[in-house]
Design a protein around this motif. Structure first.
Motif, PDB file in Angstrom:
ATOM      1  N   GLY A 258      36.029  44.406  36.778  1.00  0.00           N
ATOM      2  CA  GLY A 258      36.796  44.281  35.542  1.00  0.00           C
ATOM      3  C   GLY A 258      37.573  42.986  35.409  1.00  0.00           C
ATOM      4  N   ARG A 259      37.212  41.985  36.202  1.00  0.00           N
ATOM      5  CA  ARG A 259      37.935  40.709  36.155  1.00  0.00           C
ATOM      6  C   ARG A 259      36.983  39.531  35.992  1.00  0.00           C
ATOM      7  NH1 ARG A 259      43.509  40.815  38.277  1.00  0.00           N
ATOM      8  NH2 ARG A 259      44.005  42.979  38.704  1.00  0.00           N
ATOM      9  N   ILE A 260      37.495  38.536  35.313  1.00  0.00           N
ATOM     10  CA  ILE A 260      36.790  37.262  35.161  1.00  0.00           C
ATOM     11  C   ILE A 260      37.802  36.189  35.520  1.00  0.00           C
ATOM     12  CG2 ILE A 260      35.654  35.673  33.567  1.00  0.00           C
ATOM     13  CD1 ILE A 260      34.845  38.116  31.908  1.00  0.00           C
ATOM     14  N   ALA A 261      37.478  35.352  36.482  1.00  0.00           N
ATOM     15  CA  ALA A 261      38.402  34.325  36.975  1.00  0.00           C
ATOM     16  C   ALA A 261      39.737  34.954  37.359  1.00  0.00           C
ATOM     17  CB  ALA A 261      38.576  33.206  35.952  1.00  0.00           C
ATOM     18  N   TYR A 262      39.681  36.058  38.080  1.00  0.00           N
ATOM     19  CA  TYR A 262      40.822  36.811  38.594  1.00  0.00           C
ATOM     20  C   TYR A 262      41.568  37.634  37.542  1.00  0.00           C
ATOM     21  CZ  TYR A 262      40.212  33.923  42.754  1.00  0.00           C
ATOM     22  OH  TYR A 262      39.694  33.291  43.842  1.00  0.00           O
ATOM     23  N   ALA A 263      41.458  37.299  36.280  1.00  0.00           N
ATOM     24  CA  ALA A 263      42.230  37.987  35.244  1.00  0.00           C
ATOM     25  C   ALA A 263      41.463  39.193  34.712  1.00  0.00           C
ATOM     26  CB  ALA A 263      42.522  37.032  34.097  1.00  0.00           C
ATOM     27  N   PRO A 264      42.173  40.246  34.315  1.00  0.00           N
ATOM     28  CA  PRO A 264      41.495  41.403  33.718  1.00  0.00           C
ATOM     29  C   PRO A 264      40.776  41.005  32.427  1.00  0.00           C
ATOM     30  CG  PRO A 264      43.819  41.887  34.132  1.00  0.00           C
ATOM     31  CD  PRO A 264      43.619  40.443  34.387  1.00  0.00           C
ATOM     32  N   VAL A 265      39.657  41.645  32.168  1.00  0.00           N
ATOM     33  CA  VAL A 265      38.903  41.321  30.954  1.00  0.00           C
ATOM     34  C   VAL A 265      39.727  41.582  29.700  1.00  0.00           C
ATOM     35  CG1 VAL A 265      36.628  41.637  31.986  1.00  0.00           C
ATOM     36  CG2 VAL A 265      37.755  43.578  30.918  1.00  0.00           C
ATOM     37  N   GLU A 266      40.700  42.479  29.802  1.00  0.00           N
ATOM     38  CA  GLU A 266      41.550  42.761  28.650  1.00  0.00           C
ATOM     39  C   GLU A 266      42.295  41.510  28.180  1.00  0.00           C
ATOM     40  OE1 GLU A 266      41.390  46.639  31.024  1.00  0.00           O
ATOM     41  OE2 GLU A 266      41.468  44.505  31.469  1.00  0.00           O
ATOM     42  N   ASP A 267      42.618  40.613  29.103  1.00  0.00           N
ATOM     43  CA  ASP A 267      43.297  39.368  28.722  1.00  0.00           C
ATOM     44  C   ASP A 267      42.446  38.541  27.767  1.00  0.00           C
ATOM     45  OD1 ASP A 267      45.561  39.943  30.125  1.00  0.00           O
ATOM     46  OD2 ASP A 267      45.291  38.411  31.653  1.00  0.00           O
ATOM     47  N   LEU A 268      41.140  38.583  27.941  1.00  0.00           N
ATOM     48  CA  LEU A 268      40.257  37.850  27.028  1.00  0.00           C
ATOM     49  C   LEU A 268      40.332  38.440  25.625  1.00  0.00           C
ATOM     50  CD1 LEU A 268      37.134  37.224  29.258  1.00  0.00           C
ATOM     51  CD2 LEU A 268      38.880  35.585  28.576  1.00  0.00           C
ATOM     52  N   GLY A 269      40.414  39.762  25.536  1.00  0.00           N
ATOM     53  CA  GLY A 269      40.550  40.396  24.226  1.00  0.00           C
ATOM     54  C   GLY A 269      41.852  40.030  23.543  1.00  0.00           C
ATOM     55  N   PHE A 270      42.947  40.127  24.291  1.00  0.00           N
ATOM     56  CA  PHE A 270      44.228  39.751  23.709  1.00  0.00           C
ATOM     57  C   PHE A 270      44.276  38.275  23.341  1.00  0.00           C
ATOM     58  CE2 PHE A 270      46.128  43.672  25.517  1.00  0.00           C
ATOM     59  CZ  PHE A 270      46.715  44.121  24.347  1.00  0.00           C
ATOM     60  N   GLY A 271      43.722  37.439  24.192  1.00  0.00           N
ATOM     61  CA  GLY A 271      43.678  36.006  23.886  1.00  0.00           C
ATOM     62  C   GLY A 271      42.897  35.729  22.621  1.00  0.00           C
ATOM     63  N   PHE A 272      41.755  36.383  22.487  1.00  0.00           N
ATOM     64  CA  PHE A 272      40.939  36.222  21.283  1.00  0.00           C
ATOM     65  C   PHE A 272      41.723  36.627  20.048  1.00  0.00           C
ATOM     66  CE2 PHE A 272      38.163  38.034  18.061  1.00  0.00           C
ATOM     67  CZ  PHE A 272      37.278  36.997  17.841  1.00  0.00           C
TER      68      PHE A 272
ATOM     69  N   PRO B 194      47.091  48.834  38.098  1.00  0.00           N
ATOM     70  CA  PRO B 194      45.677  49.206  38.078  1.00  0.00           C
ATOM     71  C   PRO B 194      45.381  50.439  37.222  1.00  0.00           C
ATOM     72  CG  PRO B 194      46.636  49.663  40.231  1.00  0.00           C
ATOM     73  CD  PRO B 194      47.669  48.931  39.437  1.00  0.00           C
ATOM     74  N   GLY B 195      46.379  51.236  36.910  1.00  0.00           N
ATOM     75  CA  GLY B 195      46.171  52.401  36.057  1.00  0.00           C
ATOM     76  C   GLY B 195      46.063  52.066  34.585  1.00  0.00           C
ATOM     77  N   THR B 196      46.345  50.814  34.216  1.00  0.00           N
ATOM     78  CA  THR B 196      46.334  50.437  32.798  1.00  0.00           C
ATOM     79  C   THR B 196      45.233  49.447  32.445  1.00  0.00           C
ATOM     80  OG1 THR B 196      47.900  48.634  33.139  1.00  0.00           O
ATOM     81  CG2 THR B 196      48.821  50.800  32.618  1.00  0.00           C
ATOM     82  N   ILE B 197      44.461  49.005  33.441  1.00  0.00           N
ATOM     83  CA  ILE B 197      43.387  48.030  33.192  1.00  0.00           C
ATOM     84  C   ILE B 197      42.074  48.549  33.751  1.00  0.00           C
ATOM     85  CG2 ILE B 197      44.922  46.016  33.199  1.00  0.00           C
ATOM     86  CD1 ILE B 197      43.919  45.466  36.086  1.00  0.00           C
ATOM     87  N   ILE B 198      40.994  47.910  33.322  1.00  0.00           N
ATOM     88  CA  ILE B 198      39.687  48.183  33.903  1.00  0.00           C
ATOM     89  C   ILE B 198      39.684  47.535  35.280  1.00  0.00           C
ATOM     90  CG2 ILE B 198      37.209  47.708  33.737  1.00  0.00           C
ATOM     91  CD1 ILE B 198      37.589  47.622  30.685  1.00  0.00           C
ATOM     92  N   GLY B 199      39.217  48.227  36.286  1.00  0.00           N
ATOM     93  CA  GLY B 199      39.168  47.642  37.621  1.00  0.00           C
ATOM     94  C   GLY B 199      40.387  47.992  38.446  1.00  0.00           C
ATOM     95  N   GLY B 200      40.451  47.391  39.629  1.00  0.00           N
ATOM     96  CA  GLY B 200      41.503  47.710  40.578  1.00  0.00           C
ATOM     97  C   GLY B 200      42.655  46.734  40.572  1.00  0.00           C
ATOM     98  N   ALA B 201      43.558  46.931  41.514  1.00  0.00           N
ATOM     99  CA  ALA B 201      44.768  46.125  41.614  1.00  0.00           C
ATOM    100  C   ALA B 201      44.503  44.784  42.277  1.00  0.00           C
ATOM    101  CB  ALA B 201      45.837  46.875  42.387  1.00  0.00           C
ATOM    102  N   GLU B 202      43.493  44.719  43.121  1.00  0.00           N
ATOM    103  CA  GLU B 202      43.227  43.498  43.878  1.00  0.00           C
ATOM    104  C   GLU B 202      42.476  42.488  43.017  1.00  0.00           C
ATOM    105  OE1 GLU B 202      43.912  41.149  46.925  1.00  0.00           O
ATOM    106  OE2 GLU B 202      44.540  43.236  46.879  1.00  0.00           O
ATOM    107  N   PRO B 203      43.069  41.311  42.772  1.00  0.00           N
ATOM    108  CA  PRO B 203      42.374  40.314  41.958  1.00  0.00           C
ATOM    109  C   PRO B 203      41.133  39.770  42.672  1.00  0.00           C
ATOM    110  CG  PRO B 203      44.629  39.607  42.443  1.00  0.00           C
ATOM    111  CD  PRO B 203      44.392  40.882  43.163  1.00  0.00           C
ATOM    112  N   ARG B 204      40.046  39.712  41.945  1.00  0.00           N
ATOM    113  CA  ARG B 204      38.803  39.129  42.437  1.00  0.00           C
ATOM    114  C   ARG B 204      38.386  38.037  41.485  1.00  0.00           C
ATOM    115  NH1 ARG B 204      35.134  44.361  44.002  1.00  0.00           N
ATOM    116  NH2 ARG B 204      36.619  45.258  45.460  1.00  0.00           N
ATOM    117  N   LEU B 205      37.676  37.069  41.993  1.00  0.00           N
ATOM    118  CA  LEU B 205      37.212  35.979  41.131  1.00  0.00           C
ATOM    119  C   LEU B 205      36.335  36.524  40.014  1.00  0.00           C
ATOM    120  CD1 LEU B 205      37.018  32.971  40.478  1.00  0.00           C
ATOM    121  CD2 LEU B 205      35.068  32.850  42.019  1.00  0.00           C
TER     122      LEU B 205
END
Length: 113
Positions: free
Chosen positions: A75-89, A60-71
């Motif tokens: 800072g999460r979309i479909a449980y994954a950190p939004v940063e994953d969308l950037g890297f995927g793009f 949780p110290g390296t991503i937006i949002g907390g450690a607990e995955p939320r739908l």
């Protein structure tokens, strides 16, 4: 450097490589965005399954949002950190741009034979 900072660098870097280095200009085409919409849909399904089930966890110290995955939210979309969308793009754009550039080079070589 945090995951968030790396994602913030990866996206514009991938766009600059597409536009200025490889000159494929994929991000300027509607075909790219339609194709990417399909890819991101499946990325969200996959990331959601992996992070929602706790198979993949993030510090949780390296991503937006907390450690607990939320739908959605925190800072999460479909449980994954939004940063994953950037890297995927960035990953998909660079892969497609290199593929396009190599294809153009190959066609140019074949045309001179």
């Amino acid at each position: 450097m945090t995951y968030t900072m790396l994602a913030a660098v990866a996206v514009p870097l991938a766009v600059l490589i597409d536009l200025l280095v490889l000159r494929t200009r994929l991000v300027l085409s509607s075909t790219w965005w339609l194709s990417y919409a399909v890819v991101v849909g499946f990325q969200l399904l996959t990331n959601g399954w992996l992070t929602g089930r706790g198979i993949v966890r993030y510090d949780p110290g390296t991503i937006i949002g907390g450690a607990e995955p939320r739908l959605l939210g925190d800072g999460r979309i479909a449980y994954a950190p939004v940063e994953d969308l950037g890297f995927g793009f960035a990953l998909v754009l660079l892969s497609c741009a290199v593929w396009t550039r190599l294809g153009r080079a190959r066609r140019a070589t074949d045309a001179t034979r």
